[in-house]
Scaffold this motif. Structure first.
Motif, PDB file in Angstrom:
ATOM      1  N   UNK A 208       1.003  -1.223  -0.012  1.00  0.00           N
ATOM      2  CA  UNK A 208      -0.135  -0.111   0.047  1.00  0.00           C
ATOM      3  C   UNK A 208       0.742   1.283   0.082  1.00  0.00           C
ATOM      4  N   UNK A 209       0.593   2.106  -0.780  1.00  0.00           N
ATOM      5  CA  UNK A 209       1.495   3.389  -1.060  1.00  0.00           C
ATOM      6  C   UNK A 209       0.902   4.587  -0.524  1.00  0.00           C
ATOM      7  N   UNK A 210       1.566   5.461   0.231  1.00  0.00           N
ATOM      8  CA  UNK A 210       1.145   6.821   0.326  1.00  0.00           C
ATOM      9  C   UNK A 210       2.122   7.593  -0.376  1.00  0.00           C
ATOM     10  N   UNK A 211       1.629   8.371  -1.471  1.00  0.00           N
ATOM     11  CA  UNK A 211       2.340   9.108  -2.249  1.00  0.00           C
ATOM     12  C   UNK A 211       2.155  10.416  -2.314  1.00  0.00           C
ATOM     13  N   UNK A 212       3.193  11.158  -1.680  1.00  0.00           N
ATOM     14  CA  UNK A 212       3.035  12.601  -1.613  1.00  0.00           C
ATOM     15  C   UNK A 212       3.811  13.332  -2.655  1.00  0.00           C
ATOM     16  N   UNK A 213       2.814  14.314  -3.079  1.00  0.00           N
ATOM     17  CA  UNK A 213       3.331  15.127  -4.044  1.00  0.00           C
ATOM     18  C   UNK A 213       2.486  16.563  -4.044  1.00  0.00           C
ATOM     19  N   UNK A 214       3.272  17.502  -4.722  1.00  0.00           N
ATOM     20  CA  UNK A 214       2.548  18.805  -4.897  1.00  0.00           C
ATOM     21  C   UNK A 214       2.107  18.772  -6.220  1.00  0.00           C
ATOM     22  N   UNK A 215       2.258  17.589  -7.161  1.00  0.00           N
ATOM     23  CA  UNK A 215       2.177  17.602  -8.658  1.00  0.00           C
ATOM     24  C   UNK A 215       0.874  16.927  -9.100  1.00  0.00           C
ATOM     25  N   UNK A 216      -0.194  17.424  -9.116  1.00  0.00           N
ATOM     26  CA  UNK A 216      -1.300  16.824  -9.360  1.00  0.00           C
ATOM     27  C   UNK A 216      -1.221  15.952 -10.542  1.00  0.00           C
ATOM     28  N   UNK A 217      -0.419  16.257 -11.486  1.00  0.00           N
ATOM     29  CA  UNK A 217      -0.329  15.492 -12.737  1.00  0.00           C
ATOM     30  C   UNK A 217       0.196  14.129 -12.434  1.00  0.00           C
ATOM     31  N   UNK A 218       1.197  14.114 -11.368  1.00  0.00           N
ATOM     32  CA  UNK A 218       1.863  12.964 -10.998  1.00  0.00           C
ATOM     33  C   UNK A 218       0.855  11.960 -10.149  1.00  0.00           C
ATOM     34  N   UNK A 219      -0.051  12.887  -9.296  1.00  0.00           N
ATOM     35  CA  UNK A 219      -0.763  12.037  -8.752  1.00  0.00           C
ATOM     36  C   UNK A 219      -1.893  11.199  -9.589  1.00  0.00           C
ATOM     37  N   UNK A 259      -3.867  23.781 -13.430  1.00  0.00           N
ATOM     38  CA  UNK A 259      -3.006  22.705 -13.923  1.00  0.00           C
ATOM     39  C   UNK A 259      -3.562  22.495 -15.546  1.00  0.00           C
ATOM     40  N   UNK A 260      -4.799  22.706 -16.003  1.00  0.00           N
ATOM     41  CA  UNK A 260      -5.087  22.491 -17.242  1.00  0.00           C
ATOM     42  C   UNK A 260      -4.442  23.674 -18.043  1.00  0.00           C
ATOM     43  N   UNK A 261      -4.383  24.759 -17.603  1.00  0.00           N
ATOM     44  CA  UNK A 261      -3.704  25.858 -18.318  1.00  0.00           C
ATOM     45  C   UNK A 261      -2.233  25.959 -18.262  1.00  0.00           C
ATOM     46  N   UNK A 262      -1.553  25.097 -17.758  1.00  0.00           N
ATOM     47  CA  UNK A 262      -0.153  24.937 -17.436  1.00  0.00           C
ATOM     48  C   UNK A 262       0.246  24.382 -18.664  1.00  0.00           C
ATOM     49  N   UNK A 263       1.552  24.952 -19.212  1.00  0.00           N
ATOM     50  CA  UNK A 263       2.547  24.142 -20.019  1.00  0.00           C
ATOM     51  C   UNK A 263       3.000  22.689 -19.306  1.00  0.00           C
ATOM     52  N   UNK A 264       2.701  21.618 -20.302  1.00  0.00           N
ATOM     53  CA  UNK A 264       3.097  20.371 -19.651  1.00  0.00           C
ATOM     54  C   UNK A 264       4.453  20.176 -19.104  1.00  0.00           C
ATOM     55  N   UNK A 265       5.278  20.869 -19.544  1.00  0.00           N
ATOM     56  CA  UNK A 265       6.813  20.366 -18.809  1.00  0.00           C
ATOM     57  C   UNK A 265       6.961  21.068 -17.535  1.00  0.00           C
ATOM     58  N   UNK A 266       6.084  22.281 -16.948  1.00  0.00           N
ATOM     59  CA  UNK A 266       6.264  22.823 -15.881  1.00  0.00           C
ATOM     60  C   UNK A 266       5.692  21.957 -14.536  1.00  0.00           C
ATOM     61  N   UNK A 267       6.789  22.061 -13.728  1.00  0.00           N
ATOM     62  CA  UNK A 267       6.530  21.067 -12.405  1.00  0.00           C
ATOM     63  C   UNK A 267       5.673  21.751 -11.222  1.00  0.00           C
ATOM     64  N   UNK A 268       6.159  23.047 -11.180  1.00  0.00           N
ATOM     65  CA  UNK A 268       5.453  23.555 -10.041  1.00  0.00           C
ATOM     66  C   UNK A 268       3.679  23.566 -10.022  1.00  0.00           C
ATOM     67  N   UNK A 269       3.355  23.143  -8.583  1.00  0.00           N
ATOM     68  CA  UNK A 269       1.788  23.643  -8.535  1.00  0.00           C
ATOM     69  C   UNK A 269       1.518  24.942  -8.614  1.00  0.00           C
ATOM     70  N   UNK A 270       0.641  24.995  -9.570  1.00  0.00           N
ATOM     71  CA  UNK A 270       0.375  26.435 -10.078  1.00  0.00           C
ATOM     72  C   UNK A 270      -0.232  27.308  -9.036  1.00  0.00           C
ATOM     73  N   UNK A 271      -0.020  28.672  -9.082  1.00  0.00           N
ATOM     74  CA  UNK A 271      -0.491  29.398  -8.026  1.00  0.00           C
ATOM     75  C   UNK A 271      -1.854  29.885  -7.999  1.00  0.00           C
TER      76      UNK A 271
END
Ligand SMILES: Nc1ncnc2c1ncn2[C@@H]1O[C@H](COP(=O)(O)OP(=O)(O)OP(=O)(O)O)[C@@H](O)[C@H]1O
Ligand SMILES: [Mg+2]
Length: 321
Positions: A208-219, A259-271
């Motif tokens: 079972x995995x608890x996967x912590x991320x600020x990146x919704x695309x990864x989630x 996130x939807x309006x983000x350029x795909x390669x950008x990593x940060x959680x958008x503000x």
């Protein structure tokens, strides 16, 4: 429904700095079944790492767990003796830390660390452990594994250190893996490899995995369920597909819209306009109210509970029936 392998019940953590106490986790609850992946997402400072460290009681001395339970197969980890807890750490619950270089010992070779880990948890001779360590390194995609066992962490890149941590986790087939931002600061190809390895562990060992991320695309790529953390509180929790298709909380909606309006390669959680709350300065209302486009009087005056809705949870007065 099977019994959860990990259940967090009303977990509360406070930090005391300069005699001021600030609540950083304000009653977090979730449960996780065998082979499931829960993503815990949220902006910087929301309490993701504090939550992860408290699961294994690895918090800094300025922090203390002021309430709640952490049930591992029904046993409360918070009431275990230090030696009983050590037997759970690593072996049954493994953790990949946010900063991989900090979790490897700089004065021991990679091979020594892997063999020590194996020998600490299994009856295995040193030569056998070394052979297995080489196999593990190649399984996580490190070429020339035999030779690289004699190298030290400083000779490994951040991505390679992260893979060593995953190799250790693979070796122990833990029941629970806590991965705190395991791919932040890694390039996209390595990121995909690490995600693949986590999935492999989850499938092969039923971890079972608890996967912590600020990146919704990864989630979205890895999670079965998503928990959105904000100001030390769960704001929304839902099966991943439902959360992404129809976010209920205005905070989740904001995260996804940007996130939807983000350029795909950008990593940060958008503000989202405005800043997350400072721990201990949340006031009585919803911590997101100051930034929420839909907030009304009640939101500023009192904290909404988590409302249950169609098997989902959402902390928003707009969902009150
Ligand atoms: N050592 C510390 N002393 C005092 N307060 C701390 C300490 N570490 C964390 N905190 C408090 O706990 C809050 C949550 O921190 P945490 O590291 O869990 O955030 P996070 O969600 O993991 O953020 P990030 O995305 O940046 O990793 C911080 O905003 C801070 O107020
Ligand atoms: Mg963190």
């Amino acid at each position: 429904m099977t019994a959860p392998v990990l259940a967090v019940r009303d977990l509360r953590v406070e930090f005391t700095v300069d005699k001021r106490t600030a609540a950083v986790l304000r009653g977090l609850s979730y449960s996780l079944e065998k082979g499931r992946v829960l993503a815990v997402v949220g902006e910087s400072g929301s309490g993701k790492t504090v939550h992860a460290l408290s699961l294994l009681q690895l918090l800094p001395q300025t922090a203390h767990i002021s309430g709640g339970e952490i049930l591992f197969n029904g046993k409360n980890l918070l009431s275990l003796s230090p030696s009983a807890l050590r037997a759970v750490r690593g072996n049954k619950i493994s953790m990949i830390f946010q900063d991989p270089s900090a979790s490897l010992n700089p004065v021991l070779s990679i091979g020594e660390q892997l063999t020590e880990t194996l020998r600490a948890h299994r009856k295995i001779s040193r030569p056998d452990a070394r052979r297995e360590a080489a196999v593990l390194l190649s399984r996580v995609g490190i070429a020339d594994a035999e030779k690289r066992l004699d190298e030290y962490p400083f000779q490994f890149s951040g991505g390679m250190c992260q893979r060593v941590m995953i190799a250790m986790a693979l070796a122990l087939s833990p029941e629970v893996l806590i991965a705190d931002e395991p791919t932040t600061a890694l390039d996209v190809t390595i990121q995909a490899q690490i995600l693949g390895l986590v999935k492999k562990l989850q499938r092969a060992a039923g971890t079972a995995v608890v996967f912590i991320t600020h990146n919704l695309a990864l989630a979205a790529q890895i999670a079965d369920d998503v928990l959105v953390l904000y100001g030390g509180l769960c704001m929304e929790k839902a099966p991943a597909a439902e959360l992404f298709a129809r976010p209920l909380h205005p905070y989740t909606q904001g995260l996804l819209a940007s996130l939807a309006s983000l350029n795909e390669t950008r990593e940060e959680l958008p503000a989202i306009a405005g800043n997350p709350p400072v721990a201990g300065e949340c006031g009585a209302g919803c911590p997101f109210a100051p930034r929420c486009p839909k907030a009304f009087e009640k939101c500023r005056a009192s904290l909404p509970p988590l409302f249950e809705k169609d098997g989902r949870q959402v902390r928003c007065w707009l969902e009150e029936k």
